[in-house]
Write an enzyme that holds these catalytic residues in place. Structure first.
Site, PDB file in Angstrom:
ATOM      1  N   GLY A 201      10.778  -3.600 115.921  1.00  0.00           N
ATOM      2  CA  GLY A 201      12.433  -3.714 115.397  1.00  0.00           C
ATOM      3  C   GLY A 201      12.354  -4.878 113.797  1.00  0.00           C
ATOM      4  O   GLY A 201      12.705  -4.895 112.793  1.00  0.00           O
ATOM      5  N   CYS A 327      -2.156  -8.683 108.967  1.00  0.00           N
ATOM      6  CA  CYS A 327      -2.695  -8.471 110.262  1.00  0.00           C
ATOM      7  C   CYS A 327      -3.922  -9.213 109.896  1.00  0.00           C
ATOM      8  O   CYS A 327      -4.956  -9.371 111.128  1.00  0.00           O
ATOM      9  CB  CYS A 327      -2.713  -7.540 110.770  1.00  0.00           C
ATOM     10  SG  CYS A 327      -1.362  -6.692 111.665  1.00  0.00           S
TER      11      CYS A 327
HETATM   12  N1  PLP Z   1       1.503  -0.291 113.191  1.00  0.00           N
HETATM   13  C1  PLP Z   1       2.029  -0.082 111.240  1.00  0.00           C
HETATM   14  C2  PLP Z   1       2.056   0.610 110.352  1.00  0.00           C
HETATM   15  C3  PLP Z   1       2.087  -1.837 111.294  1.00  0.00           C
HETATM   16  O1  PLP Z   1       2.476  -2.180 109.690  1.00  0.00           O
HETATM   17  C4  PLP Z   1       2.560  -2.519 111.778  1.00  0.00           C
HETATM   18  C5  PLP Z   1       2.236  -3.846 112.053  1.00  0.00           C
HETATM   19  O2  PLP Z   1       2.035  -4.376 110.803  1.00  0.00           O
HETATM   20  C6  PLP Z   1       2.199  -2.317 113.735  1.00  0.00           C
HETATM   21  C7  PLP Z   1       1.627  -1.085 113.606  1.00  0.00           C
HETATM   22  C8  PLP Z   1       2.174  -3.157 114.514  1.00  0.00           C
HETATM   23  O3  PLP Z   1       3.319  -3.037 114.903  1.00  0.00           O
HETATM   24  P1  PLP Z   1       4.086  -4.608 115.739  1.00  0.00           P
HETATM   25  O4  PLP Z   1       3.633  -6.109 114.720  1.00  0.00           O
HETATM   26  O5  PLP Z   1       5.769  -4.557 115.929  1.00  0.00           O
HETATM   27  O6  PLP Z   1       3.418  -4.984 117.230  1.00  0.00           O
END
Ligand code: PLP
Length: 385
Positions: A201, A327
């Site tokens: 979201g 991340c």
């Molecule tokens: N997958 C991708 C391609 C993403 O860019 C991200 C977040 O940066 C995620 C998964 C993880 O999503 P969430 O932050 O909602 O856990």
């Protein structure tokens, strides 16, 4: 001036989404699992959210399961497939440019006796389809491939990939990490032969801590979280009624304005990338061409510069961009995505990600360009000493 060009990390929820979240929290007090009239009122919000999201993907409403975000949805798709299909095989295929939310669960499975094949990408971050096809075996239970890359904005050809997987092995499940694609582009899960699709979201102006996993009806994918019989026994835990309702509103808004939004961010990306290339020496775009890549993401290298240094300088002027993905940006190690594209060390070191939202303006882009023109030459001199 605050310039937020880090929308691939997270987006600001739309005002109407914030209002919806507050209104549902205030007015819908029942537990959606409860049989009381208050519970039924709450359940209506969940049903409506399923309807909105399933319409955007061409799925059935009962194929949508709500999660705490993209990471949970990715983990569920991978661990849930492994648990449900371990008798069919223990081989999983993924790509070299996936998010850690996909790579880490697969890595964990390899520690438990599963085998993984990591498919390479080309210099523009496109998954090599030939290599992917060759990697599929009779015991391949899952192929997991992302839709839009979070660092480069390269859009993978999901329909072509889905079609080839099923031609080679109809029993192999196809999971798409749609976290950076959902709400920005259209994909029909049936046409693209997708078995599972994850979304989050907060990447499309919904609340953080919300997401969903589409799971095609009839699969043996097992739950990730056990407990009560919520969501047909597939995902235990009292549903986040307000978050789910607000996320579905964000999805509805994004899909209603999809083409206008794309045009708006394309104009920004085109202007900023062309200006940087012409006004600042030794700059280069990473990933696909302007026409092919996602208009929401611009990844550029400022050669002779370490991106963290530039990031900090920009932040002093209120400009927020990112180096690689959010991340991994706190860690010292380099982007694995850009490494997988075989870019030079210098290009990887100087890579900056600008990621846009339709709420950004050309005025903000001009302010960002002026700051870049001011800082890049000074910082380069300082770094070269
Ligand atoms: N997958 C991708 C391609 C993403 O860019 C991200 C977040 O940066 C995620 C998964 C993880 O999503 P969430 O932050 O909602 O856990």
């Amino acid at each position: 001036m605050l310039v937020y060009f880090d929308n691939a990390a997270t987006t600001r929820p739309f005002d109407s989404v914030i209002d919806k979240m507050g209104a549902v929290m205030r007015d819908t007090i029942g537990n959606p699992a409860s049989m009381s009239t208050l519970g039924i009122e709450a359940e209506k919000q969940i049903i409506q959210a399923k309807n909105i999201i399933s319409q955007s993907l061409g799925s059935l409403p009962e194929e949508i399961y709500f999660t705490s975000g993209g990471t949970e949805a990715d983990n569920w798709a991978i661990f849930g497939t492994a648990a449900g299909y371990n008798r069919s095989g223990k081989h999983i295929v993924t790509t070299a440019v996936e998010h850690p939310a996909v790579l880490a669960p697969i890595q964990r499975l390899t520690e438990k006796g599963y085998e993984a094949t990591i498919v390479p990408v080309d210099q523009q971050c496109n998954v090599k389809l030939d290599a992917l096809e060759q990697s599929i075996r009779p015991d391949t239970i899952l192929v997991s491939c992302m839709w839009a890359n979070n660092e480069t904005g390269t859009l993978e050809d999901i329909e072509a990939i889905g079609k080839r997987i099923k031609e080679i092995n109809p029993n192999t499940l196809f999971h798409v990490d749609g976290v950076q694609g959902y709400g920005k582009y259209k994909l029909n899960v049936q046409k693209a032969k997708i078995d599972m699709l994850s979304a989050s979201g907060h990447k499309f102006h919904g609340p953080r801590g919300t997401g969903f996993l589409y799971i095609k009806k009839g699969l043996r994918v097992r739950p990730l979280i056990y407990g009560g019989s919520h969501q047909n026994g597939m995902r235990a835990g009292t549903e986040n009624t307000a978050g789910t309702a607000a996320m579905s509103l964000a999805a509805d808004i994004c899909y209603r304005h999809l083409e206008d939004n794309k045009k708006a961010v394309f104009t920004l990306k085109k202007w900023l990338s062309e200006q940087i290339l012409s006004e600042i020496s030794d700059t280069i775009v990473n990933g696909e061409t302007l026409e092919k890549a996602s208009p929401y993401v611009l990844n550029m290298s400022f050669l002779g510069l370490r991106s963290e240094v530039l990031l900090h300088a920009l932040e002093e002027k209120g400009i927020f961009v990112s180096a690689g993905s959010a991340c991994s940006s706190k860690k010292k190690n380099h982007s694995t995505v850009l490494q997988a594209m075989h870019l030079s060390e210098e290009r990887i070191e100087g890579a900056v990600r600008f990621s846009f939202s339709p709420e950004n303006t050309l005025e903000e882009a001009a302010y960002c360009l002026a700051a870049l023109k001011e800082f890049v030459p000074i910082l380069r001199k300082y770094q070269r000493k």
